[in-house]
Structure formats: structure tokens, C-alpha cells
Design an enzyme around this catalytic site. Structure first.
Site, PDB file in Angstrom:
ATOM      1  N   PHE A 113     110.625  42.217 -30.782  1.00  0.00           N
ATOM      2  CA  PHE A 113     111.341  42.064 -29.523  1.00  0.00           C
ATOM      3  C   PHE A 113     112.729  42.678 -29.694  1.00  0.00           C
ATOM      4  O   PHE A 113     113.405  42.404 -30.693  1.00  0.00           O
ATOM      5  CB  PHE A 113     111.442  40.580 -29.154  1.00  0.00           C
ATOM      6  CG  PHE A 113     111.972  40.358 -27.762  1.00  0.00           C
ATOM      7  CD1 PHE A 113     111.269  40.812 -26.660  1.00  0.00           C
ATOM      8  CD2 PHE A 113     113.176  39.723 -27.562  1.00  0.00           C
ATOM      9  CE1 PHE A 113     111.761  40.626 -25.376  1.00  0.00           C
ATOM     10  CE2 PHE A 113     113.682  39.525 -26.270  1.00  0.00           C
ATOM     11  CZ  PHE A 113     112.971  39.979 -25.176  1.00  0.00           C
ATOM     12  N   ASP A 184     109.295  35.734 -36.426  1.00  0.00           N
ATOM     13  CA  ASP A 184     109.544  35.274 -35.067  1.00  0.00           C
ATOM     14  C   ASP A 184     108.194  34.890 -34.453  1.00  0.00           C
ATOM     15  O   ASP A 184     107.295  35.743 -34.349  1.00  0.00           O
ATOM     16  CB  ASP A 184     110.229  36.385 -34.268  1.00  0.00           C
ATOM     17  CG  ASP A 184     110.554  35.969 -32.841  1.00  0.00           C
ATOM     18  OD1 ASP A 184     109.939  35.015 -32.325  1.00  0.00           O
ATOM     19  OD2 ASP A 184     111.422  36.635 -32.227  1.00  0.00           O
ATOM     20  N   TYR A 209     109.834  28.025 -24.351  1.00  0.00           N
ATOM     21  CA  TYR A 209     109.636  28.123 -22.893  1.00  0.00           C
ATOM     22  C   TYR A 209     108.423  28.969 -22.532  1.00  0.00           C
ATOM     23  O   TYR A 209     108.077  29.061 -21.359  1.00  0.00           O
ATOM     24  CB  TYR A 209     110.881  28.661 -22.182  1.00  0.00           C
ATOM     25  CG  TYR A 209     111.509  29.894 -22.768  1.00  0.00           C
ATOM     26  CD1 TYR A 209     110.960  31.145 -22.562  1.00  0.00           C
ATOM     27  CD2 TYR A 209     112.677  29.802 -23.517  1.00  0.00           C
ATOM     28  CE1 TYR A 209     111.546  32.269 -23.104  1.00  0.00           C
ATOM     29  CE2 TYR A 209     113.279  30.919 -24.060  1.00  0.00           C
ATOM     30  CZ  TYR A 209     112.706  32.157 -23.849  1.00  0.00           C
ATOM     31  OH  TYR A 209     113.286  33.272 -24.387  1.00  0.00           O
ATOM     32  N   LYS A 210     107.798  29.584 -23.515  1.00  0.00           N
ATOM     33  CA  LYS A 210     106.614  30.393 -23.227  1.00  0.00           C
ATOM     34  C   LYS A 210     105.368  29.514 -23.314  1.00  0.00           C
ATOM     35  O   LYS A 210     105.132  28.685 -22.433  1.00  0.00           O
ATOM     36  CB  LYS A 210     106.559  31.566 -24.219  1.00  0.00           C
ATOM     37  CG  LYS A 210     107.725  32.547 -24.078  1.00  0.00           C
ATOM     38  CD  LYS A 210     107.646  33.644 -25.154  1.00  0.00           C
ATOM     39  CE  LYS A 210     108.847  34.570 -25.111  1.00  0.00           C
ATOM     40  NZ  LYS A 210     108.846  35.456 -23.934  1.00  0.00           N
ATOM     41  N   ARG A 356     101.305  43.264 -18.169  1.00  0.00           N
ATOM     42  CA  ARG A 356     101.087  42.265 -19.211  1.00  0.00           C
ATOM     43  C   ARG A 356     100.611  40.950 -18.606  1.00  0.00           C
ATOM     44  O   ARG A 356     101.165  40.501 -17.598  1.00  0.00           O
ATOM     45  CB  ARG A 356     102.437  42.071 -19.931  1.00  0.00           C
ATOM     46  CG  ARG A 356     102.425  41.184 -21.116  1.00  0.00           C
ATOM     47  CD  ARG A 356     103.806  41.211 -21.781  1.00  0.00           C
ATOM     48  NE  ARG A 356     104.735  40.359 -21.066  1.00  0.00           N
ATOM     49  CZ  ARG A 356     105.780  39.723 -21.650  1.00  0.00           C
ATOM     50  NH1 ARG A 356     106.021  39.897 -22.935  1.00  0.00           N
ATOM     51  NH2 ARG A 356     106.584  38.977 -20.954  1.00  0.00           N
TER      52      ARG A 356
END
Lengths: 397, 397
Positions: A113, A184, A209-210, A356
């Protein structure tokens, strides 16, 4: 056997929306408003400052850290919650570098990321000392692990394509070369079985939060392997990571173990929301989740690629090489995603051309997958995306 | 003219509690649960990921930053909300040091909050380069401002005693010596009139859970003076401080101005609570607040010192030298504060011997002050503090 019909009933899923963006922001668990309300009305309102003791707010970062630890194979007392993922990456990378003071290279890949790479750039730029961030293609990472490398810093699952690194194999190779690893898990925690202990990861970080459904801006987590916990020097030497925060000593003394990775006053209200979300995971077996994730992903890939010859799969075809998302290349990906969203199918776009979709078995079933695939096919095949309104860029894509 | 009877009605104040700890954690504004509920139920629940655009979550750190800016004399676009105060101190100090690369000394004082000193120790230790943190007595700061000093880092109002530095005079002296200033406004913002522009402060940081009533773990803020905003190099180079966060470029490019001080994904639920709290400040004139704060503080000091010869005022006697808190030395301060708290008068203890009381005119009036002083007098003069149960130390003091 995990009952995914039951978990689906634990979420608020908006009327008319099919939500395939849980890899970006999970939906609201039905229990969250009440849990947050309790923190506001029973704790903050009535206890005010005494909530730190009486409602045990002070222990919440460790308590929630342990609950996330169970989902990623981290032993009790090795994982703590707080701050944002960017901050946790910064802490982990700084501590990892301090364990290899004689080496100069941080190795990462182009599938990481961007924020992780930015954070590394900011840290290395400030530290100076000829430190180098070396970024290679994902498939070339293994070949670049040499005894020059201080830290191997990777995201297990690529945020764009869902391509999954072999954490155990790369960690073993890194250790063989004397390097420290920082993983990560932003797109792994809650998405698939993770075993930081089995993989012998040194540091791991992630967000909540995902796939974990902690809510917008939910705090991050950090894992430090037990053998490093007393050596890891905190660059962010905040008072709540001090050995005796309320002694108000003049000099920083890191707390024993993972507590030293705490920094400032933690977000109590966000953590209440996260706690409600984590309760759902008590009902979930991660191997069942993985099986179901692969079933739904394969079904989605099959339906979309059959119906839409213009879309190219950007994710690995082998399910074992994927996380829990499916991505496609499409030359007008931005506009197409806006058109798909307008039909109530929520995915997202990632530059330059990726559409996505998150596959989240906790609240998606076959009917959702089939409906989403059909709507995507209509948008693509009718060229519905070619309307001006779908080409206007929003602040957040 | 500010109506403090009206502002008092905007808070939930627990039955039987007189709350003199708003300098540590402000009480719940009555409007907060509804505002937080709106973020959960109308925004997160219904919009899910699209809330970043549709509910404008992405702009919340700047929008709330501007609202706090109005309370501290910061122009629009110079203040942003996020993270914790420790993180914001770290960012400000790193950026300030980068503006004076030829100098080696950070000057601070023993009245600074320990976490600020810890953060400086962590940063300077990591940066190396013979950097030195020089910590002197508060009254000696001015004499130590020399052309060796890179950064003068101070908290305007001492967390223990309430002693207030002269921000404008010390900043002028620092600038005269070529130094950069970093001011911590943790005990200033919402406590008294602050004018970072008039004082020519270079950087300022603060938290929002004390006098601003943002709730437990509410985010922090950072101000960067306009002339530094394009030079301030972010050591915490997070993606939301990037010039184009959603372009997902490989290299970090800081955003223009204060936006570069954003780091990771901001805490949307905590910010909703903070927004409700900031609405109250629309009804408040800071000069009225200051007048009222001094009236109530003088009344409290007079009553307590008259009734309790065993207590020594730890705060300055001159109101102009104080923030908005009153502290006393007492040899059994910890136990005495527990006994006072048991009577519903909430203050707190700070090592080694300080009994600390926040004076917050938004929700305290003469009756509260008189009641608190009378209860304190009973505890002290009856030696009620000398019971074993009041000597047991809690996790948070």
C-alpha cells in the site's frame, strides 16, 4: 461449523445495496450503536474521568489487542490497539531498523500500500544514515532478500489485486539472511487465516475498519514477537507506553512488552465500536471463513469473466494465491465502477484501471454474488459507463 | 455577553457529582449522543464506504481544525485535527527541527507534560546527530534561549500547577535568537483566550478531550504558521497528507499547507463527538470565559485556603499567571483526593503531592465552587483521608 446465515443477520445492510467493499470499510454491525451508546451514556456521561478506572478504558487497547491477536495467531500480550495503521507501520519499521543497526536497506514491493512506502520514505529521510528503501516487483521480492537487507516490509495481500504473499516462506528466507520482517495485515486480518506465530513474523500491523468491521477510522493494531518485545525501542515514546505513566517521571522508560507500543490517549469511543464488531468473530472459524471466501470468489470470477469479455482478471486465478477480494482491469474502470455503484453494487476503483470487489462471507451469500455479477455485466456490456456523470471524480475514490 | 447558565444546560452533569476535572476530561455534551448516532445510523449504516464523499468524512479533519483554529487565533486552513497529542507533538517537533538543521538543542522545561518530553527523547534518540533535549525550570526558560537553541518546546499552561507562560514574550525572545517555537495548548484551548497569530507561534498542538469536551480519546490538533506550511517536512508521511492520496503514487509528495500534517485514516466516530462539543463554543466569547474563570478560581482559592490551613496553593496567586485550574500541595494528596472524590467532588491527583481542580465556567457556577470547597475542607480538617481505602492506588490516577 460457522453459521454464515447467522452472521449476516448481525449486520445492517442497506436496502437495495449489495456491498462488495468490505475490504475498504466493513458495514455497521447491528450491536454497535448500543455498545457505543453505552460508552457515551453509561460510561462517559456518568463516570466522566473515573471511566478510565471504573469502565477500565485504560485496559481497552490491550484487551482488544488480545482479541485481534486470536484472529492472527498472536499469543496473549503481544498485540495492542491504537492510532492509525500509518503510525503503527512507522513504529514497527523504526523498531525493526533499530534491531539491525549495521544494515541500511529496507526491502518492499510495488504491491505494498503506498502509505506504507510513504511512511518508510518519511522515516528513512529523517533518520538519514544512508538508509535506502528498495522497492521491487512482488514476484521478485524473494530474489532480493540478501544480507544487505535490514528489514523486509510487505503487505501480505495486495490492496489492488488481492495477490497474497507466502508470509512463512518469505519470513524464513528473510531470517536466513539475517533480516527482520514487518508484515502489514490490512487485507488479511478477518479476511483469511493468519498465523504470525507459525510464520515467525517479527512485527505485524493492521487496521480494523476493513474485514474486521470496526467502523470508519477504527484504530489500528500492532504485534511484536515475544523475543523482540523487550528490545523494540519505541521511536514514538508516548506516556501510555511508559513503564509508569502516572508517575510522571522526567525520563522515558518503556513499559515491558507490547505495552510500549502504546503512545497517547486511546480513542475510547472508536474502541467501543470495535469491541462490538469483534464480538461477531467469536462465532467464526477462520478456516470455514476461508472455504466460504474461496467458494464465493470463484463463483464471482466465473460469472463475471463469462459475461464480460472486456474485463480481465487482475487477481491470481489460483485461490490459494489470493486474499479475499477479486479485481478486474478495465480501461474505463473508474466510470464503470461509478455506474455499477449507481445500480447499488458497491465496489471501488483503484488507479490506474482496477475495479475491486471485496468478498466477505460474514454478510455476503450466493444471491448477492449472482446479483452483483449480473449488474456488472449489464453496465459493461451496455456501455452504461460511457455517460458523463460517471466520469466526474469524487474526493475519495 | 456569554450566557453561562445556558451553556451549563448543554452538558450532562451526573447527579450528586460536582465536576472539577474538566481539565482532564470534559463531561458529555447533551447533543453528543445524537450526533454520534447520526454518524453511525445515517452515515456509516446507510452510506458505508460512500460516506467518505456523501457525508464528507474526508473533509472533517480540516473542517474541525478550522473550528478549533477560531478558538486559538489560527487563520482558516492552518489547523487540522487527527491522531493523539503525542503524535502531533512528534510531528511538530520533527518539522521544527528540520527548519533549523544547523542547531542541536531543543529547549523545554520541567513544567512540560512528561509525554512531550518523552516524545522529544524518542525523536532525538532516533535522529541522533548529537541532538540534545535541554530541560530547565519554568522560570529559567527565558534565560536559556540562546542562539544554540533550534526549537523552544513548551506547554503554555503547566498541567500540575496551572502556571501560565507568556507565549508572546517567549516566542519573541526565541525568534530573536533564531529559534522555532512549538507550543502545546493542551491546557489552554478552551480554557482561556489564545492567539497563536498574535503571539507569532510557529507550531502549536493540543488535545480536545479536556476543556473542549470532545470525549475520551478525542483527537488532537496541530497548527502550523502559514510561513512554515510549505516548508514543514512531514516525518509521518501518511497517505492522507499526500498531495494526491487517491492517485496511489509510489513517491510521497506532501500536500500543500496544513493538509500535509494529516497522516492516516481519521477517527470519524470520535470526530462526530468532537463536532457536537465544538458547537457549544459558538455561544461562548473567550474573554467572557476568562473573566468568569478568574472569578470562580479566586472564589475557590479564597474558600479553600481560608478553611484548610494544611493546604498550600501550588498555583500562582496572580490570576494573570494562571490557566484555568487551581492546585494545592498536600502531603497526603493522593488519599485526600480519593476521599474528596468519594464525596462526589471530582478533581485529580498529580504526583508527587498535588490536588488539582479544573475551573470550567461552561458548566460550573458559584454554588458548585462553594460546595466543592466545603467538602474539601471537611475531608482535610476531619482527616477523613486517613482511611486505608483511600490509599489504594488505581490504574489511572
Amino acid at each position: 461449523m460457522t453459521d454464515f446465515t447467522a452472521t449476516k443477520r448481525m449486520f445492517h445492510l442497506p436496502e437495495g445495496m449489495t456491498y462488495l467493499d468490505g475490504n475498504s470499510l466493513g458495514p455497521l454491525p447491528l450491536a454497535t450503536p448500543q455498545r457505543v451508546g453505552q460508552t457515551l451514556q453509561d460510561e462517559w456521561a456518568e463516570m466522566v474521568i473515573t471511566g478510565w478506572n471504573r469502565a477500565e478504558w485504560i485496559h481497552q487497547p490491550a484487551r482488544l489487542g488480545d482479541r485481534i491477536g486470536r484472529l492472527i495467531g498472536a499469543p496473549e500480550g503481544t498485540c495492542v490497539v491504537g492510532d492509525t495503521l500509518s503510525i503503527k507501520v512507522f513504529q514497527a519499521l523504526a523498531a525493526a531498523l533499530a534491531l539491525r543497526p549495521d544494515r541500511k536497506v529496507v526491502l518492499s514491493d510495488t504491491g505494498n500500500f503506498p502509505s506504507d512506502l510513504y511512511i518508510a520514505q518519511g522515516l528513512l529521510g529523517a533518520l538519514g544514515q544512508d538508509l535506502e528503501l528498495r522497492v521491487v516487483a512482488p514476484e521478485e521480492v524473494a530474489d532480493h532478500i540478501t544480507d544487505e537487507i535490514a528489514v523486509l516490509m510487505l503487505t501480505e495481500v495486495d490492496y489492488r489485486t488481492g495477490r497474497k504473499h507466502d508470509m512463512a516462506a518469505l519470513t524464513a528466507k528473510a531470517h536466513g539472511a539475517g533480516a527482520i520482517t514487518v508484515w502489514d495485515l490490512a487485507h488479511s486480518a478477518g479476511a483469511l487465516p493468519v498465523d504470525v506465530t507459525g510464520a515467525k513474523a517479527d512485527f505485524a500491523v493492521g487496521c480494523t475498519y476493513k474485514f474486521l468491521n470496526g467502523g470508519p477510522g477504527a484504530p489500528a493494531f500492532i504485534f511484536v514477537a515475544p523475543q523482540h518485545a523487550m528490545q523494540a525501542r519505541p521511536i514514538l515514546a508516548g506516556w501510555l507506553g511508559h513503564a509508569a505513566p502516572f508517575a510522571f517521571e522526567a525520563a522515558y522508560r518503556p513499559a515491558d512488552g507490547i505495552a510500549r507500543m502504546r503512545v497517547g490517549t486511546p480513542p475510547i469511543i472508536q474502541m467501543a465500536a470495535l469491541e462490538a464488531a469483534l464480538n461477531i468473530w467469536d462465532h467464526v472459524d477462520m478456516n470455514d471463513l476461508r472455504t466460504r471466501s474461496i467458494e464465493l470468489s470463484e463463483r464471482f470470477i466465473h460469472a463475471v469473466t463469462q459475461a464480460c469479455p472486456d474485463l480481465t482478471l487482475a487477481s491470481p486465478t489460483d485461490p490459494a494465491q489470493r486474499g479475499s477480494q477479486v479485481s478486474f482491469h478495465f480501461h474505463e474502470g473508474y466510470a464503470a465502477m461509478q455506474a455499477v455503484i449507481a445500480r447499488g453494487i458497491i465496489g471501488d476503483f483503484r488507479a490506474p484501471d482496477i475495479m475491486r470487489f471485496g468478498i466477505t462471507p460474514l454478510y455476503l451469500d450466493e444471491a448477492d454474488i449472482d446479483h452483483a455479477a449480473a449488474q456488472i455485466a449489464e453496465v459493461i456490456n451496455s456501455k452504461e459507463w460511457d455517460r458523463p456523470e460517471f466520469k466526474v471524480r469524487a474526493a475519495v475514490t
